[in-house]
Design a protein around this motif. Structure first.
Motif, mmCIF file in Angstrom:
data_model
loop_
_atom_site.group_PDB
_atom_site.id
_atom_site.type_symbol
_atom_site.label_atom_id
_atom_site.label_comp_id
_atom_site.label_asym_id
_atom_site.label_seq_id
_atom_site.Cartn_x
_atom_site.Cartn_y
_atom_site.Cartn_z
ATOM 1 N N PRO A 144 -14.889 -2.439 -14.311
ATOM 2 C CA PRO A 144 -14.982 -1.717 -15.594
ATOM 3 C C PRO A 144 -13.841 -0.751 -15.874
ATOM 4 O O PRO A 144 -13.319 -0.703 -17.001
ATOM 5 C CB PRO A 144 -16.327 -0.984 -15.489
ATOM 6 C CG PRO A 144 -17.134 -1.839 -14.562
ATOM 7 C CD PRO A 144 -16.166 -2.386 -13.564
ATOM 8 N N GLU A 145 -13.433 0.009 -14.861
ATOM 9 C CA GLU A 145 -12.384 0.998 -15.123
ATOM 10 C C GLU A 145 -11.038 0.332 -15.415
ATOM 11 O O GLU A 145 -10.261 0.813 -16.244
ATOM 12 C CB GLU A 145 -12.252 1.977 -13.948
ATOM 13 C CG GLU A 145 -11.760 1.374 -12.639
ATOM 14 C CD GLU A 145 -12.865 0.708 -11.821
ATOM 15 O OE1 GLU A 145 -12.571 0.308 -10.680
ATOM 16 O OE2 GLU A 145 -14.012 0.605 -12.320
ATOM 17 N N ARG A 146 -10.783 -0.812 -14.792
ATOM 18 C CA ARG A 146 -9.535 -1.525 -15.050
ATOM 19 C C ARG A 146 -9.616 -2.290 -16.375
ATOM 20 O O ARG A 146 -8.604 -2.475 -17.049
ATOM 21 C CB ARG A 146 -9.216 -2.483 -13.896
ATOM 22 C CG ARG A 146 -8.928 -1.773 -12.589
ATOM 23 C CD ARG A 146 -7.671 -0.936 -12.673
ATOM 24 N NE ARG A 146 -6.457 -1.731 -12.523
ATOM 25 C CZ ARG A 146 -5.243 -1.324 -12.884
ATOM 26 N NH1 ARG A 146 -5.092 -0.139 -13.483
ATOM 27 N NH2 ARG A 146 -4.194 -2.095 -12.685
ATOM 28 N N GLN A 147 -10.813 -2.715 -16.762
ATOM 29 C CA GLN A 147 -10.996 -3.348 -18.069
ATOM 30 C C GLN A 147 -10.669 -2.357 -19.181
ATOM 31 O O GLN A 147 -10.089 -2.736 -20.208
ATOM 32 C CB GLN A 147 -12.425 -3.863 -18.210
ATOM 33 C CG GLN A 147 -12.726 -4.575 -19.519
ATOM 34 C CD GLN A 147 -11.987 -5.905 -19.681
ATOM 35 O OE1 GLN A 147 -11.582 -6.526 -18.707
ATOM 36 N NE2 GLN A 147 -11.806 -6.346 -20.916
ATOM 37 N N GLU A 148 -11.019 -1.092 -18.973
ATOM 38 C CA GLU A 148 -10.670 -0.064 -19.966
ATOM 39 C C GLU A 148 -9.152 0.089 -20.070
ATOM 40 O O GLU A 148 -8.608 0.259 -21.171
ATOM 41 C CB GLU A 148 -11.322 1.271 -19.589
ATOM 42 C CG GLU A 148 -12.829 1.286 -19.732
ATOM 43 C CD GLU A 148 -13.288 1.008 -21.160
ATOM 44 O OE1 GLU A 148 -12.610 1.479 -22.103
ATOM 45 O OE2 GLU A 148 -14.305 0.316 -21.335
ATOM 46 N N VAL A 149 -8.478 0.038 -18.932
ATOM 47 C CA VAL A 149 -7.012 0.098 -18.938
ATOM 48 C C VAL A 149 -6.444 -1.092 -19.719
ATOM 49 O O VAL A 149 -5.521 -0.944 -20.523
ATOM 50 C CB VAL A 149 -6.458 0.103 -17.497
ATOM 51 C CG1 VAL A 149 -4.938 -0.039 -17.497
ATOM 52 C CG2 VAL A 149 -6.863 1.384 -16.780
ATOM 53 N N ASP A 152 -6.806 -0.598 -23.460
ATOM 54 C CA ASP A 152 -5.812 0.371 -23.937
ATOM 55 C C ASP A 152 -4.449 -0.300 -24.081
ATOM 56 O O ASP A 152 -3.741 -0.066 -25.077
ATOM 57 C CB ASP A 152 -5.719 1.545 -22.956
ATOM 58 C CG ASP A 152 -4.667 2.551 -23.389
ATOM 59 O OD1 ASP A 152 -4.839 3.183 -24.447
ATOM 60 O OD2 ASP A 152 -3.644 2.699 -22.659
ATOM 61 N N ASP A 176 -4.544 -7.520 -9.791
ATOM 62 C CA ASP A 176 -5.924 -7.154 -9.448
ATOM 63 C C ASP A 176 -6.820 -8.390 -9.442
ATOM 64 O O ASP A 176 -7.682 -8.549 -8.563
ATOM 65 C CB ASP A 176 -6.484 -6.144 -10.454
ATOM 66 C CG ASP A 176 -5.875 -4.757 -10.322
ATOM 67 O OD1 ASP A 176 -5.188 -4.507 -9.315
ATOM 68 O OD2 ASP A 176 -6.084 -3.950 -11.237
#
Length: 229
Positions: A144-149, A152, A176
């Motif tokens: 999830p946190e990398r999907q947000e990146v 963006d 990743d």
């Protein structure tokens, strides 16, 4: 006589132009008249597909109907996420759709990979999960946190930012997916190839826009059947 291709575009504009460039490059032509007649609606006013509350479906359906009225025989959508509304688009236009998600998933299968990592929006990832499963393949997605990146980065690319920082971060996201077990990478958002190209990593790379362009050429030139409605 080739079929007339109607393209739902503008989501975003740069990605649509990239798709059209690939369509032209992949068409076997010796003169202007050998190319595919293409009617394109570059409509940046289509609501953001990443928020279903925006209700982009009716706008996409209207675009599809107008393309038919302009003379299109078959449709393509130059946006992965907009394929969530494919059924509505086909119903509204009565035209067959050359499916980008299907084309990219088949291309991933042809690499021999058992699991494909997909760089795409959440809605696109839902579609890829289904299509890859139909090919007997698994999907690898970002945490999830990398999907947000990733999201963006997509909006930065839409703003015209193709800096080295954006390119490096997109490559890191692909890495990743490789670390997560992906054996091939699918650019499941049409902005991705603007910042990440073939040869950027060690795994086979499938550009969904290029896979779609290749199928459009085959269908419009009669080299493969028109998709069923």
């Amino acid at each position: 006589m080739s079929l007339v291709l109607g393209v739902l575009g503008g989501m975003g504009p740069a990605a649509t132009l990239d798709f059209l460039t690939k369509l032209q490059a992949l068409t076997p032509a010796e003169r202007d008249q050998d190319h595919i007649r293409t009617i394109v609606d570059i409509n940046p006013q289509a609501p953001d597909r990443n928020d279903p509350l925006n209700k982009p479906g009716p706008v996409l359906a209207e675009m599809a109907g107008a393309l038919r009225g302009a003379g299109a025989d078959v449709l393509a959508i130059a946006c992965n996420t907009a394929h969530a509304y494919a059924d509505m688009i086909v119903r509204a236009s009565g035209l067959p759709l050359i499916d980008m998600i299907g084309a990219a998933s088949a291309a991933a299968r042809d690499t021999g990979a058992a699991r494909a990592g997909v760089l795409g929006t959440r809605e696109a990832l839902k579609l890829y999960r289904e299509y890859l499963a139909a090919q007997g393949m698994g999907i690898v997605t970002l945490p999830p946190e990398r999907q947000e990146v990733f999201m963006d980065l997509i909006y930065r690319i839409k703003r015209g930012d193709l800096s080295s920082g954006v390119r490096s971060e997109m490559a890191a996201l692909a890495a990743d997916l490789a670390a997560g077990g992906a054996e091939a990478i699918i650019a499941g958002c049409t902005e991705v190839p603007l910042a990440y190209q073939h040869g950027s990593g060690r795994l086979p790379f499938i550009d969904a826009g290029e896979a779609l362009a290749r199928r459009c050429v085959s269908v419009c030139l009669g080299l493969e059947p028109v998709p069923a409605i």
